[in-house]
Design an enzyme around this catalytic site. Structure first.
Site, PDB file in Angstrom:
ATOM      1  N   SER A 266      -1.540   0.628   1.841  1.00 43.33           N
ATOM      2  CA  SER A 266      -1.963  -0.320   2.865  1.00 43.33           C
ATOM      3  C   SER A 266      -0.854  -1.071   3.569  1.00 43.33           C
ATOM      4  O   SER A 266      -1.110  -1.796   4.509  1.00 43.33           O
ATOM      5  CB  SER A 266      -2.922  -1.345   2.247  1.00 43.33           C
ATOM      6  OG  SER A 266      -2.280  -2.053   1.206  1.00 43.33           O
ATOM      7  N   THR A 267       0.377  -0.941   3.129  1.00 40.16           N
ATOM      8  CA  THR A 267       1.450  -1.678   3.776  1.00 40.16           C
ATOM      9  C   THR A 267       2.590  -0.752   4.122  1.00 40.16           C
ATOM     10  O   THR A 267       2.774   0.303   3.501  1.00 40.16           O
ATOM     11  CB  THR A 267       1.997  -2.805   2.876  1.00 40.16           C
ATOM     12  OG1 THR A 267       2.638  -2.208   1.752  1.00 40.16           O
ATOM     13  CG2 THR A 267       0.881  -3.720   2.400  1.00 40.16           C
TER      14      THR A 267
END
Length: 221
Positions: A10-11
């Site tokens: 997610s990052t």
């Protein structure tokens, strides 16, 4: 059984390190080997949130399943697929309609059975609950900081000369877009160190100037 794996982080930091992606790939490959399944592909989304299904990788994976490229879509964890109950429920319905299964390795439920499908849906509910609780805690924390007088957001570092120029050009009747074009033509850096100005960033600079005591009114065009 032919299976397609799907992995997600997610990052951007996780995407760059690849540690999370590689761990998910290894777990999927090991499970496919244990079950005697043929792993035909592993598709990834690096640096994408699971708040919805608007991700290029998951779209490719779902297209592969719809075309009959595989029988099972497998993920290392349910929240790698989605944290949205609405999206997950829709995905399960699509899988049933198209004749394929979706398996998450962190749940013992077999989604091809009615009981297993119910169990997976319950887990998806808690995944969404976790996301909403995180969002609520973030909003509460920001509200507490505002109440304490903490100024949020990144601080602009525009030189006084640049602010004065923007205020002056606006007072002379130039549009926000025209001011931005002039700043770009002169290679003036933005308050965050960026290389390109837009009408919105000029408006933000004018708003900051007003808060600091400038008398030029900020207009919208």
């Amino acid at each position: 059984m032919r299976v397609v794996g799907y992995v997600r982080v997610s990052t951007e930091e996780q995407a760059d390190s690849r540690a999370g992606l590689d761990a998910q790939r290894a777990a999927i490959a090991a499970e496919a080997q244990r079950r005697g399944w043929t792993l035909v592909d592993v598709i990834e989304d690096a640096g994408y949130s699971a708040k919805d299904l608007r991700r290029p990788g998951i779209r490719v994976a779902l297209e592969a399943m719809a075309s009959g490229h595989a029988d099972v879509l497998i993920v290392a964890k349910l929240d790698r697929l989605s944290r949205s109950l609405v999206d997950f429920a829709g995905l399960m319905a699509t899988a049933q309609r198209q004749g394929w299964a979706c398996l998450a390795l962190d749940t013992p439920a077999d989604p091809t059975t009615p009981m297993g499908e119910a169990m997976v849906s319950i887990m998806a509910t808690f995944a969404q609950l976790e996301r909403r609780l995180i969002g609520q805690r973030t909003r509460d924390g920001l509200a507490a900081k505002r109440a304490a007088g903490v100024r949020l957001g990144r601080r602009s570092e525009l030189p006084v000369t640049v602010v004065s120029r923007i205020v002056r050009e606006r007072a002379e009747g130039r549009s926000l877009r025209a001011i931005a074009e002039h700043l770009n033509a002169d290679s003036v850096a933005t308050g965050q160190g960026g290389k390109r100005w837009y009408a919105s960033s000029v408006r933000a600079a004018l708003s900051a100037a007003e808060r600091n005591g400038a008398s030029t009114p900020v207009q919208t065009v």
